[in-house]
Design a protein around this motif. Structure first.
Motif, PDB file in Angstrom:
ATOM      1  N   LEU A   5      13.508  13.445  13.652  1.00 49.68           N
ATOM      2  CA  LEU A   5      13.966  14.338  12.588  1.00 49.68           C
ATOM      3  C   LEU A   5      14.539  15.656  13.112  1.00 49.68           C
ATOM      4  O   LEU A   5      15.098  16.436  12.360  1.00 49.68           O
ATOM      5  CB  LEU A   5      12.795  14.628  11.644  1.00 49.68           C
ATOM      6  N   GLN A   6      14.374  15.888  14.414  1.00 48.94           N
ATOM      7  CA  GLN A   6      14.779  17.193  14.936  1.00 48.94           C
ATOM      8  C   GLN A   6      16.254  17.261  15.291  1.00 48.94           C
ATOM      9  O   GLN A   6      16.776  18.338  15.554  1.00 48.94           O
ATOM     10  CB  GLN A   6      13.977  17.542  16.199  1.00 48.94           C
ATOM     11  N   SER A   7      16.918  16.113  15.349  1.00 48.83           N
ATOM     12  CA  SER A   7      18.322  16.152  15.745  1.00 48.83           C
ATOM     13  C   SER A   7      19.187  15.695  14.582  1.00 48.83           C
ATOM     14  O   SER A   7      18.823  14.775  13.842  1.00 48.83           O
ATOM     15  CB  SER A   7      18.538  15.231  16.958  1.00 48.83           C
ATOM     16  N   SER A   8      20.325  16.339  14.417  1.00 42.57           N
ATOM     17  CA  SER A   8      21.165  15.989  13.271  1.00 42.57           C
ATOM     18  C   SER A   8      21.759  14.588  13.416  1.00 42.57           C
ATOM     19  O   SER A   8      22.219  13.999  12.459  1.00 42.57           O
ATOM     20  CB  SER A   8      22.288  17.024  13.096  1.00 42.57           C
ATOM     21  N   THR A  12       0.794  -1.239   0.000  1.00 45.63           N
ATOM     22  CA  THR A  12       0.000   0.000   0.000  1.00 45.63           C
ATOM     23  C   THR A  12       0.831   1.296   0.000  1.00 45.63           C
ATOM     24  O   THR A  12       0.544   2.184  -0.800  1.00 45.63           O
ATOM     25  CB  THR A  12      -0.970   0.011   1.204  1.00 45.63           C
ATOM     26  N   PRO A  13       1.851   1.420   0.862  1.00 43.94           N
ATOM     27  CA  PRO A  13       2.596   2.686   0.863  1.00 43.94           C
ATOM     28  C   PRO A  13       3.175   3.039  -0.504  1.00 43.94           C
ATOM     29  O   PRO A  13       3.440   4.198  -0.783  1.00 43.94           O
ATOM     30  CB  PRO A  13       3.730   2.426   1.865  1.00 43.94           C
ATOM     31  N   HIS A  14       3.339   2.021  -1.346  1.00 46.94           N
ATOM     32  CA  HIS A  14       3.982   2.268  -2.632  1.00 46.94           C
ATOM     33  C   HIS A  14       3.081   3.006  -3.624  1.00 46.94           C
ATOM     34  O   HIS A  14       3.572   3.604  -4.570  1.00 46.94           O
ATOM     35  CB  HIS A  14       4.439   0.933  -3.232  1.00 46.94           C
ATOM     36  N   VAL A  15       1.757   2.936  -3.427  1.00 48.80           N
ATOM     37  CA  VAL A  15       0.875   3.641  -4.360  1.00 48.80           C
ATOM     38  C   VAL A  15       0.477   5.021  -3.833  1.00 48.80           C
ATOM     39  O   VAL A  15      -0.205   5.770  -4.504  1.00 48.80           O
ATOM     40  CB  VAL A  15      -0.413   2.832  -4.685  1.00 48.80           C
ATOM     41  N   VAL A  16       0.914   5.329  -2.621  1.00 47.11           N
ATOM     42  CA  VAL A  16       0.543   6.599  -2.013  1.00 47.11           C
ATOM     43  C   VAL A  16       1.658   7.617  -2.251  1.00 47.11           C
ATOM     44  O   VAL A  16       2.830   7.253  -2.301  1.00 47.11           O
ATOM     45  CB  VAL A  16       0.291   6.395  -0.505  1.00 47.11           C
ATOM     46  N   SER A  17       1.268   8.874  -2.419  1.00 48.64           N
ATOM     47  CA  SER A  17       2.269   9.918  -2.678  1.00 48.64           C
ATOM     48  C   SER A  17       3.271  10.044  -1.543  1.00 48.64           C
ATOM     49  O   SER A  17       2.924   9.927  -0.366  1.00 48.64           O
ATOM     50  CB  SER A  17       1.578  11.260  -2.875  1.00 48.64           C
ATOM     51  N   ILE A  18       4.512  10.309  -1.910  1.00 47.38           N
ATOM     52  CA  ILE A  18       5.561  10.544  -0.921  1.00 47.38           C
ATOM     53  C   ILE A  18       5.173  11.684   0.009  1.00 47.38           C
ATOM     54  O   ILE A  18       5.529  11.683   1.181  1.00 47.38           O
ATOM     55  CB  ILE A  18       6.891  10.926  -1.629  1.00 47.38           C
ATOM     56  N   VAL A  19       4.436  12.643  -0.516  1.00 53.66           N
ATOM     57  CA  VAL A  19       4.020  13.774   0.320  1.00 53.66           C
ATOM     58  C   VAL A  19       3.194  13.268   1.497  1.00 53.66           C
ATOM     59  O   VAL A  19       3.473  13.598   2.649  1.00 53.66           O
ATOM     60  CB  VAL A  19       3.198  14.785  -0.508  1.00 53.66           C
ATOM     61  N   SER A  20       2.204  12.425   1.208  1.00 48.68           N
ATOM     62  CA  SER A  20       1.353  11.904   2.276  1.00 48.68           C
ATOM     63  C   SER A  20       2.161  11.092   3.260  1.00 48.68           C
ATOM     64  O   SER A  20       2.007  11.223   4.482  1.00 48.68           O
ATOM     65  CB  SER A  20       0.269  11.008   1.701  1.00 48.68           C
ATOM     66  N   ILE A  21       3.009  10.238   2.713  1.00 42.06           N
ATOM     67  CA  ILE A  21       3.806   9.380   3.577  1.00 42.06           C
ATOM     68  C   ILE A  21       4.707  10.206   4.478  1.00 42.06           C
ATOM     69  O   ILE A  21       4.793   9.967   5.681  1.00 42.06           O
ATOM     70  CB  ILE A  21       4.598   8.397   2.716  1.00 42.06           C
ATOM     71  N   SER A  22       5.335  11.202   3.897  1.00 44.08           N
ATOM     72  CA  SER A  22       6.221  12.047   4.688  1.00 44.08           C
ATOM     73  C   SER A  22       5.442  12.769   5.782  1.00 44.08           C
ATOM     74  O   SER A  22       5.904  12.870   6.917  1.00 44.08           O
ATOM     75  CB  SER A  22       6.918  13.070   3.793  1.00 44.08           C
ATOM     76  N   LEU A  23       4.243  13.267   5.441  1.00 41.49           N
ATOM     77  CA  LEU A  23       3.455  13.990   6.442  1.00 41.49           C
ATOM     78  C   LEU A  23       3.023  13.062   7.578  1.00 41.49           C
ATOM     79  O   LEU A  23       3.116  13.425   8.750  1.00 41.49           O
ATOM     80  CB  LEU A  23       2.222  14.629   5.788  1.00 41.49           C
ATOM     81  N   MET A  28      10.064  16.302   4.759  1.00 45.18           N
ATOM     82  CA  MET A  28      10.264  15.963   6.162  1.00 45.18           C
ATOM     83  C   MET A  28      11.255  16.849   6.885  1.00 45.18           C
ATOM     84  O   MET A  28      11.064  17.185   8.044  1.00 45.18           O
ATOM     85  CB  MET A  28      10.686  14.494   6.299  1.00 45.18           C
ATOM     86  N   THR A  29      12.347  17.199   6.228  1.00 45.65           N
ATOM     87  CA  THR A  29      13.392  17.911   6.969  1.00 45.65           C
ATOM     88  C   THR A  29      13.854  19.205   6.305  1.00 45.65           C
ATOM     89  O   THR A  29      14.508  20.015   6.940  1.00 45.65           O
ATOM     90  CB  THR A  29      14.646  17.035   7.131  1.00 45.65           C
ATOM     91  N   GLY A  30      13.542  19.384   5.022  1.00 44.95           N
ATOM     92  CA  GLY A  30      14.073  20.542   4.321  1.00 44.95           C
ATOM     93  C   GLY A  30      15.596  20.539   4.311  1.00 44.95           C
ATOM     94  O   GLY A  30      16.235  21.587   4.271  1.00 44.95           O
ATOM     95  N   GLY A  31      16.190  19.359   4.371  1.00 47.29           N
ATOM     96  CA  GLY A  31      17.645  19.242   4.300  1.00 47.29           C
ATOM     97  C   GLY A  31      18.316  19.334   5.667  1.00 47.29           C
ATOM     98  O   GLY A  31      19.474  18.997   5.819  1.00 47.29           O
ATOM     99  N   GLY A  32      17.564  19.772   6.684  1.00 45.13           N
ATOM    100  CA  GLY A  32      18.154  19.991   7.990  1.00 45.13           C
ATOM    101  C   GLY A  32      18.043  18.758   8.882  1.00 45.13           C
ATOM    102  O   GLY A  32      17.719  17.695   8.390  1.00 45.13           O
ATOM    103  N   PRO A  33      18.268  18.853  10.171  1.00 46.41           N
ATOM    104  CA  PRO A  33      18.865  20.040  10.788  1.00 46.41           C
ATOM    105  C   PRO A  33      20.372  20.095  10.526  1.00 46.41           C
ATOM    106  O   PRO A  33      21.019  19.055  10.501  1.00 46.41           O
ATOM    107  CB  PRO A  33      18.584  19.816  12.280  1.00 46.41           C
ATOM    108  N   ASN A  34      20.826  21.301  10.320  1.00 51.33           N
ATOM    109  CA  ASN A  34      22.263  21.525  10.126  1.00 51.33           C
ATOM    110  C   ASN A  34      22.811  20.696   8.956  1.00 51.33           C
ATOM    111  O   ASN A  34      23.861  20.079   9.055  1.00 51.33           O
ATOM    112  CB  ASN A  34      22.994  21.168  11.426  1.00 51.33           C
TER     113      ASN A  34
END
Lengths: 277, 292
Positions: free
Chosen positions: B151-154, B112-123, B236-242
């Motif tokens: 995801l909050q810690s590097s 199932t996760p494979h047919v769902v958009s990455i956006v949804s999965i990430s959210l 999910m992270t926008g490239g971060g943290p740091n």
């Protein structure tokens, strides 16, 4: 007798473990739906609320008001639909020519198609965007559609399929004075329905869900698809309004999940088939 | 008659023309354009002010720490995703291989996760991994584990992204391996049973070699696919943290408006890496794979 009992215990354990694995993959979606019906307070309580006390259907309305969601939805439908239709118009004749004709340069041209299949959009998006900007198309939906109308992978798959259709049938039709167009329409298309369905489902799933390409190709709400609209909910709604974000997420996921539930066999086959060939 | 001959000669070209036009215009030409752009200090506002700088962008790439950081992150991500996904999907596939109603339900479920958009999965995973209200830390607490910053810690961000990617990918690869397993002729196993071979030996000496073409395919597809990772990181992270989760495509994306020439040069490097990986794989491994 004892070994028999043991066997039952093992089978039960196996079922339990399978159910547990199934939950790992299904539960996040159930949790998404549960959250989408909770109040803000319920999302903040600890231990978490599993089933909302009274379902907050208003969350969906609130999510829909956070942006022009009807526009996003229409864009997703138009983009995905156009891609599928145009892909078919272009792919079928090309696959037919590659499968059934001999002509100088065929190997080279087909090689280009295979090569194109290996070059990802994540590499070429900058030049494609600049081209689209030069042509004055970035304010339209076209940059999300036209780069995909020539589906290299689809041509490859369909050619394989066409090659399996016996030459004799085509020759017989030609003797009956059928035009090539008629041969494609009356023989090739009906006989390759499974392959065509595979490609259509594949295209639908990947373009409806696409995020990267619309992200780099659009710069206004008027041309954005649903995926971008939902992703932006976090900015418009604030990062802690999880009930609203999940409500938006449900709106994005449910259509594709419904399609999956109704044709899961075909989708699974489509993915596996395209993976193995 | 002659007219018909000429038509038959050009007919194939007419039929493939739209497809070839699309491929040349949107794949081949952009590749050339990308290489061209990579040699310039490109000015987006005023093209005439763009300056030819030769290989400057490339020497710049090789001297920049943030590029190496992105390359390193992408490599770690790729190694992590490929190894974990391959091991887990092989395990699950062997386990769910037997035909049966429940097995196919489980197979469809993990797909199932494979047919769902990455956006949804990430959210959804962002919500599960929320450090204070998230469900994962609640479960950790229940079983007595210390909460994670996810995801909050590097320190943990990249591994968190890897977990989500593996979770999404397993279903697809499991199904491919199951299909491969089911195409193995039962007579081979019967012969092994006659020889009283142990289960482990049967797996190692028969099953694994028989499905090695598919495993090889998965290895290539996943490695190349992982090098292109972007969506999960962006949502999910926008490239971060740091910069802990800045991957190559995210790096390219980051420079797309500020420094097009440099961004294009990094794109050329990525293309070269992907090409090289494909080449090495085919060279090194295709000989060792048992084809039926």
């Amino acid at each position: 007798m004892k070994t028999f009992d043991l066997k039952i215990v093992w089978t039960m354990l196996g079922y339990l473990l399978k159910a547990a694995v199934l939950m790992i993959f299904i539960f996040p979606f159930l949790w998404m739906i549960s959250t989408s019906l909770q109040t803000f307070r319920e999302t903040m309580t600890f231990p978490p609320t599993w089933i909302p006390a009274s379902p907050q259907w208003g969350n969906f309305a609130e999510a829909m008001q956070a942006g022009p969601f009807l526009t996003y939805f229409r864009n997703s439908v138009v983009v995905t639909g156009s891609i599928i239709v145009l892909q078919f118009l272009i792919m079928i004749p090309a696959a037919y020519a590659f499968a059934k004709y001999k002509f100088p340069g065929k190997t080279l041209l087909f090689g280009m198609i295979l090569l194109a299949f290996m070059i990802p959009g994540q590499v070429t998006f900058i030049p494609v965007y600049l081209m689209m900007a030069d042509w004055g198309l970035v304010k339209t939906l076209l940059p999300q559609i036209i780069p995909f109308i020539s589906n290299a992978f689809g041509i490859f798959l369909l050619r394989q399929y066409f090659m399996q259709i016996p030459e004799e049938i085509i020759e017989a039709a030609r003797l009956d004075n059928a035009s090539e167009f008629k041969i494609i329409r009356k023989i090739m298309i009906p006989m390759s329905k499974p392959a065509l369905a595979t490609i259509a489902l594949f295209s639908f799933v990947s373009h409806w869900n696409d995020y990267f390409w619309p992200l780099v190709m659009t710069d206004s709400a008027a041309v954005r698809p649903l995926t971008l609209g939902i992703a932006m909910l976090r900015e418009t709604e604030g990062i802690s309004n999880w009930h609203i974000i999940m409500a938006g997420n449900v709106i994005l996921v449910v259509p594709i999940l419904l399609v999956y539930v109704f044709c899961s066999k075909h989708i699974v086959k489509a993915f596996v088939y395209s993976g193995i060939k | 008659m002659d007219k018909k001959r000429i038509w038959e000669g050009i007919r194939p070209y007419v039929l493939i023309a739209p497809a070839m036009a699309g491929i040349i215009l949107f794949v081949m030409y952009p590749v050339g354009y990308l290489i061209y752009l990579s040699l310039f200090k490109y000015n987006l506002m005023n093209k005439d002010k763009s300056k030819f700088v030769g290989l400057d962008n490339f020497t710049q790439i090789l001297g920049r720490g943030d590029f190496y950081k992105a390359l390193w992150n992408t490599s770690i991500y790729t190694v992590g995703v490929v190894i974990l996904t391959m091991l887990l999907s092989l395990l699950i596939a062997v386990w769910l291989n037997k035909k049966g109603r429940f097995n196919s339900v489980v197979q469809a479920g993990i797909f199932t996760p494979h047919v769902v958009s990455i956006v949804s999965i990430s959210l959804v995973w962002l919500w599960l991994m929320e450090p204070n209200q998230g469900l994962l830390n609640y479960i950790f607490k229940l079983v007595g584990l210390p909460p994670s910053a996810w995801l909050q810690s590097s320190k943990t961000a990249l591994i968190s992204v890897i977990i989500v990617s593996v979770w999404q990918a397993i279903g697809y690869y499991t199904l491919i391996i199951v299909a491969a397993l089911q195409s193995i002729s039962p007579s081979i196993y019967e012969a092994a049973a006659l020889d009283n071979a142990s289960r482990f030996k049967v797996f190692y000496k028969i099953t694994l070699p028989m499905i090695s073409p598919q495993l090889f395919f998965i290895l290539i597809i996943m490695t190349i696919g992982s090098f292109k990772v972007f969506d999960t990181v962006q949502v999910m992270t926008g490239g971060g943290p740091n910069n802990a989760t800045t991957t190559l495509v995210y790096y390219i994306y980051g420079f797309r408006t500020t420094n097009i020439g440099y961004s294009a040069a990094t794109g050329v490097v990525l293309m070269a890496i992907i090409g090289l990986l494909t080449f090495i794989y085919f060279r090194l491994l295709s000989k060792k794979v048992h084809y039926q």
